[in-house]
Design an enzyme around this catalytic site. Structure first.
Site, PDB file in Angstrom:
ATOM      1  N   CYS A 144     -12.366   3.434  -5.719  1.00 19.53           N
ATOM      2  CA  CYS A 144     -13.110   2.104  -5.768  1.00 19.53           C
ATOM      3  C   CYS A 144     -13.092   1.859  -4.301  1.00 19.53           C
ATOM      4  CB  CYS A 144     -12.598   0.814  -6.658  1.00 19.53           C
ATOM      5  SG  CYS A 144     -10.555   0.716  -5.785  1.00 19.53           S
ATOM      6  N   ARG A 145     -13.308   1.163  -3.552  1.00 14.99           N
ATOM      7  CA  ARG A 145     -13.107   0.196  -2.375  1.00 14.99           C
ATOM      8  C   ARG A 145     -10.998   0.770  -1.198  1.00 14.99           C
ATOM      9  NH1 ARG A 145     -11.456  -3.568   1.564  1.00 14.99           N
ATOM     10  NH2 ARG A 145     -10.476  -4.699  -0.234  1.00 14.99           N
TER      11      ARG A 145
END
Length: 104
Positions: free
Chosen positions: A66-67
């Site tokens: 993810c981020r």
């Protein structure tokens, strides 16, 4: 679930012939760039995420990002509960990724 540094993640992924890279970010985040050949299922879809992930081949090895690494860790835990045995979380997420990136 295994938490892997980028170096470990890339090393494992490179030699893994049974791998799927899974991006659990939003479509908007993905537009900023993504790891090549990754599948995108947004974890914020809630039940929709569980439904889509549930259709994936549980015999594959999943490399999830993810981020920042928090949502992907959560995704790995959810996937493990659904019966996925091999999930790998990218520590630091896409923010710290310095490998190949696809930009649309």
């Amino acid at each position: 679930m295994a938490d892997l540094t980028q170096e470990e993640w890339v090393a494992e992924l490179t030699k893994d012939t049974n791998a799927i890279v899974l991006d659990v970010r939003t479509e908007e985040e993905r537009e900023e760039g993504y790891i090549p050949n990754s599948l995108n299922i947004d974890i914020y879809k809630g039940q929709g995420f569980l439904d889509e992930v549930g259709e994936l081949d549980k015999s594959k090895n999943f490399y999830v990002y993810c981020r920042s690494g928090k949502r992907s860790a959560q995704a790995c835990m959810l996937m493990n509960q659904l019966g996925f045995e091999n999930t790998h979380n990218l520590l630091g997420g896409f923010m710290e990724w310095d490998g190949d990136v696809v930009e649309d």
